[in-house]
Design an enzyme around this catalytic site. Structure first.
Site, mmCIF file in Angstrom:
data_model
loop_
_atom_site.group_PDB
_atom_site.id
_atom_site.type_symbol
_atom_site.label_atom_id
_atom_site.label_comp_id
_atom_site.label_asym_id
_atom_site.label_seq_id
_atom_site.Cartn_x
_atom_site.Cartn_y
_atom_site.Cartn_z
ATOM 1 N N ASP A 38 47.032 43.121 46.890
ATOM 2 C CA ASP A 38 47.714 42.576 45.713
ATOM 3 C C ASP A 38 48.150 43.635 44.715
ATOM 4 O OD1 ASP A 38 47.614 39.968 46.544
ATOM 5 O OD2 ASP A 38 45.585 39.690 45.811
ATOM 6 N N HIS A 96 37.338 44.433 46.861
ATOM 7 C CA HIS A 96 37.424 43.395 47.880
ATOM 8 C C HIS A 96 36.028 43.113 48.393
ATOM 9 C CE1 HIS A 96 38.730 41.262 51.484
ATOM 10 N NE2 HIS A 96 39.863 41.082 50.837
HETATM 11 N N1 CMC Z 1 37.425 45.903 38.552
HETATM 12 C C1 CMC Z 1 36.290 46.392 37.997
HETATM 13 N N2 CMC Z 1 35.065 46.249 38.521
HETATM 14 C C2 CMC Z 1 34.975 45.581 39.665
HETATM 15 C C3 CMC Z 1 36.098 45.036 40.320
HETATM 16 C C4 CMC Z 1 37.360 45.227 39.718
HETATM 17 N N3 CMC Z 1 38.472 44.746 40.283
HETATM 18 N N4 CMC Z 1 35.715 44.403 41.448
HETATM 19 C C5 CMC Z 1 34.387 44.538 41.512
HETATM 20 N N5 CMC Z 1 33.942 45.261 40.422
HETATM 21 C C6 CMC Z 1 32.558 45.681 40.160
HETATM 22 C C7 CMC Z 1 31.711 44.558 39.608
HETATM 23 O O1 CMC Z 1 31.732 44.526 38.200
HETATM 24 C C8 CMC Z 1 30.361 44.904 40.170
HETATM 25 O O2 CMC Z 1 29.847 45.952 39.396
HETATM 26 P P1 CMC Z 1 28.257 45.973 39.029
HETATM 27 O O3 CMC Z 1 27.542 46.064 40.354
HETATM 28 O O4 CMC Z 1 28.070 47.166 38.161
HETATM 29 O O5 CMC Z 1 27.985 44.673 38.321
HETATM 30 C C9 CMC Z 1 30.667 45.487 41.541
HETATM 31 O O6 CMC Z 1 31.990 46.041 41.427
HETATM 32 C C10 CMC Z 1 30.623 44.460 42.669
HETATM 33 O O7 CMC Z 1 31.435 43.339 42.268
HETATM 34 P P2 CMC Z 1 31.315 41.890 42.873
HETATM 35 O O8 CMC Z 1 31.994 40.942 41.954
HETATM 36 O O9 CMC Z 1 29.880 41.629 43.237
HETATM 37 O O10 CMC Z 1 32.125 42.045 44.218
HETATM 38 P P3 CMC Z 1 32.658 40.874 45.102
HETATM 39 O O11 CMC Z 1 32.664 41.372 46.484
HETATM 40 O O12 CMC Z 1 31.937 39.601 44.847
HETATM 41 O O13 CMC Z 1 34.149 40.675 44.533
HETATM 42 C C11 CMC Z 1 36.478 40.575 44.309
HETATM 43 C C12 CMC Z 1 35.304 40.870 45.256
HETATM 44 C C13 CMC Z 1 37.790 40.702 45.107
HETATM 45 C C14 CMC Z 1 36.367 39.144 43.773
HETATM 46 C C15 CMC Z 1 36.452 41.585 43.148
HETATM 47 O O14 CMC Z 1 36.545 42.898 43.633
HETATM 48 C C16 CMC Z 1 37.534 41.312 42.113
HETATM 49 O O15 CMC Z 1 37.344 40.481 41.210
HETATM 50 N N6 CMC Z 1 38.725 42.025 42.226
HETATM 51 C C17 CMC Z 1 39.830 41.751 41.343
HETATM 52 C C18 CMC Z 1 40.594 40.536 41.842
HETATM 53 C C19 CMC Z 1 41.421 40.864 43.062
HETATM 54 O O16 CMC Z 1 42.125 41.848 43.117
HETATM 55 N N7 CMC Z 1 41.353 39.946 44.065
HETATM 56 C C20 CMC Z 1 42.168 40.037 45.253
HETATM 57 C C21 CMC Z 1 41.371 40.221 46.493
HETATM 58 S S1 CMC Z 1 42.444 40.704 47.866
HETATM 59 C C22 CMC Z 1 43.403 39.314 48.164
HETATM 60 C C23 CMC Z 1 42.623 38.202 48.712
HETATM 61 O O17 CMC Z 1 42.017 38.367 49.772
HETATM 62 O O18 CMC Z 1 42.637 37.120 48.084
#
Ligand code: CMC
Length: 433
Positions: free
Chosen positions: A367, A309
């Site tokens: 989720d 998240h």
């Molecule tokens: N699985 C594997 N790796 C992950 C994941 C994941 N679900 N989420 C983040 N990472 C890794 C990412 O690869 C990165 O690693 P590195 O630094 O080595 O490149 C690191 O963690 C940081 O990721 P980010 O994309 O910069 O983080 P963010 O804050 O921009 O993304 C997120 C937040 C929710 C988009 C992401 O965690 C994600 O894609 N999660 C899966 C989708 C999901 O479950 N979304 C629902 C969110 S809760 C409901 C809502 O509020 O909508």
């Protein structure tokens, strides 16, 4: 807003030798903010923050999240207390009005919402324009936007009474529209709302009743549905809420703004994740296949959906309640030993101890368990995000109302770091090489 955040001294910035003093503002909770509004005027520079990871886009008194501690408060009340002791409609009142209602206030609010649940008869023709296999979120984007064409008497955003009526209409009509989107995809007749039923019970009936037999509601499922709505009611300035605020900042009517929020919510990084999370669990299928799946996540072939998240760097407090709901629902209507639940629990156990996830502070989000729960309740994956949109409508509209009544509100207009060509002269076609 009446109570402006207190000032807290100033931050000093050296921009190419020029000292700029920027006031620091303090809220009730959470990090202080550096007020950069005068920065461009004084120093001719913008700030750069794609994804808004360090930017507070507004003042708000509605929801607070402490992502490191895993805390979510609505108007100060912790989400677990609201999920346990309150109900969705009461939370709606709280989000919209700032305080929990008295018994009299709640009865009045409940009646208002109940008596706005019907749709204009002509509205039903709108559904027939969609293909039967249309994704229900596509229907939601179109149908909710179309409300602006039916309720002209509540689109004057400068009239507080009209703002209130549009808020009540949206909360009331969303279940009716969502249930119709579902029924349409099934090819079943629409079921009209019933005023004697509660919000969640009425919605479940509109989704699952058929004319051929009496509908018998199940209190465990009704409670679970209400709790799922409560857990999704608001979540601070996330992507879809910011979309609603940005759309609303131009003076667009509330129905159009909520349609914009629904469009944003649809994406798999946001509300679409519950659908993706369930598909992922099905694809893994059995606990034995988890190590292979985790290896793929580490190789960055795919993400572990329902994990991670932007704000929570700890267990999402909503996920704890959702896990409990999943167990209750499966014990009632599904299989408590459901292989998907087993996969989810084992996946969570492994991920919470694996260095890759621990290092990145990736925890289950709301989720992760909602898909299993909704699936056991009888909803297909395409409906999951629709239910999220239904519940989030109150958050969107509360945030929209707060923005409109804030005297410092301006049209949202971010700037950019331009990286395209500098000015050059047009070259006629015949002279281009
Ligand atoms: N699985 C594997 N790796 C992950 C994941 C994941 N679900 N989420 C983040 N990472 C890794 C990412 O690869 C990165 O690693 P590195 O630094 O080595 O490149 C690191 O963690 C940081 O990721 P980010 O994309 O910069 O983080 P963010 O804050 O921009 O993304 C997120 C937040 C929710 C988009 C992401 O965690 C994600 O894609 N999660 C899966 C989708 C999901 O479950 N979304 C629902 C969110 S809760 C409901 C809502 O509020 O909508």
């Amino acid at each position: 807003m009446d109570d402006k955040p207190a000032g807290l001294g100033a931050a000093s910035l050296d921009v190419k030798g020029q000292q700029v003093s920027l006031p620091i503002m303090k809220g009730t909770l959470g990090p202080d903010v550096v007020d950069i509004r005068k920065l461009y005027g004084e120093a001719d520079v913008f700030t750069f923050d794609p994804g808004f990871t360090s930017t507070a886009s507004c003042e708000s008194a509605i929801t607070f999240i402490d992502g490191d501690k895993g805390v979510l408060l609505h108007r100060g009340y912790p989400i677990d207390q609201l999920a346990e002791k309150s109900n969705f409609l009461e939370v709606c009142y709280l989000l919209l009005n700032g305080e929990l209602p008295t018994a009299g206030e709640f009865a009045k609010f409940d009646k208002h919402i109940t008596y706005h649940t019907m749709l204009h008869e002509q509205f039903d023709r709108f559904f027939g324009g969609f293909r039967r296999d249309a994704h229900p979120m596509a229907i939601m984007v179109g149908a909710v936007g179309a409300l602006s064409a039916f309720y002209h008497d509540s689109t004057d955003i400068h009239d507080p009474e009209q703002r209130e009526i549009s808020a009540h209409r949206l909360i009331a009509k969303m279940p009716t529209i969502a249930a119709r989107a579902f029924k349409y995809s099934l090819g079943q007749p629409f079921v009209h709302p019933r005023n004697e039923l509660g919000y969640a019970e009425n919605f479940l009936r509109m989704c699952f009743a058929v004319p051929a037999e009496d509908y018998v509601s199940n209190p465990v499922l009704t409670r679970a549905m209400d709790r799922i709505f409560t857990l999704h009611a608001d979540h601070e300035q996330n992507a879809s809420t910011s979309t609603v605020r940005l759309a609303g900042s131009s003076g667009a009517n509330p129905f159009a703004c909520i349609a914009a929020g629904i469009a944003c919510l649809w994406g798999p990084s946001h509300g679409g994740a519950n659908e993706e999370a369930l598909n992922m669990l099905k694809e893994i299928g059995t606990p034995e296949r988890i190590p292979e799946f985790i290896a793929g996540v580490k190789d960055r072939k795919y993400r572990l959906m329902g994990f991670g998240h932007r704000v929570y760097k700890n267990y999402d407090p909503r996920a704890k309640v959702m896990q409990q709901s999943a167990k209750e629902v499966l014990a009632e209507v599904g299989d408590p030993n459901d292989p998907l639940l087993q996969v989810a629990q084992e996946l969570e156990r492994i991920a919470l101890h694996d260095e890759f996830f621990v290092e990145r502070k990736l925890y289950p989000n709301v989720d992760f368990y909602s898909g299993i729960t909704l699936s056991a309740m009888g909803f297909p994956p395409e409906m999951f995000t629709v239910l999220f949109a239904l519940a989030r409508t109150v958050g969107w509209i509360a945030q929209w109302k707060e923005m409109i009544s804030d005297p410092s509100q301006k049209i949202g207009r971010p700037r950019q770091l331009y990286t395209g060509p500098a000015q050059r002269d047009f070259v006629p076609l015949e002279q281009r090489g």
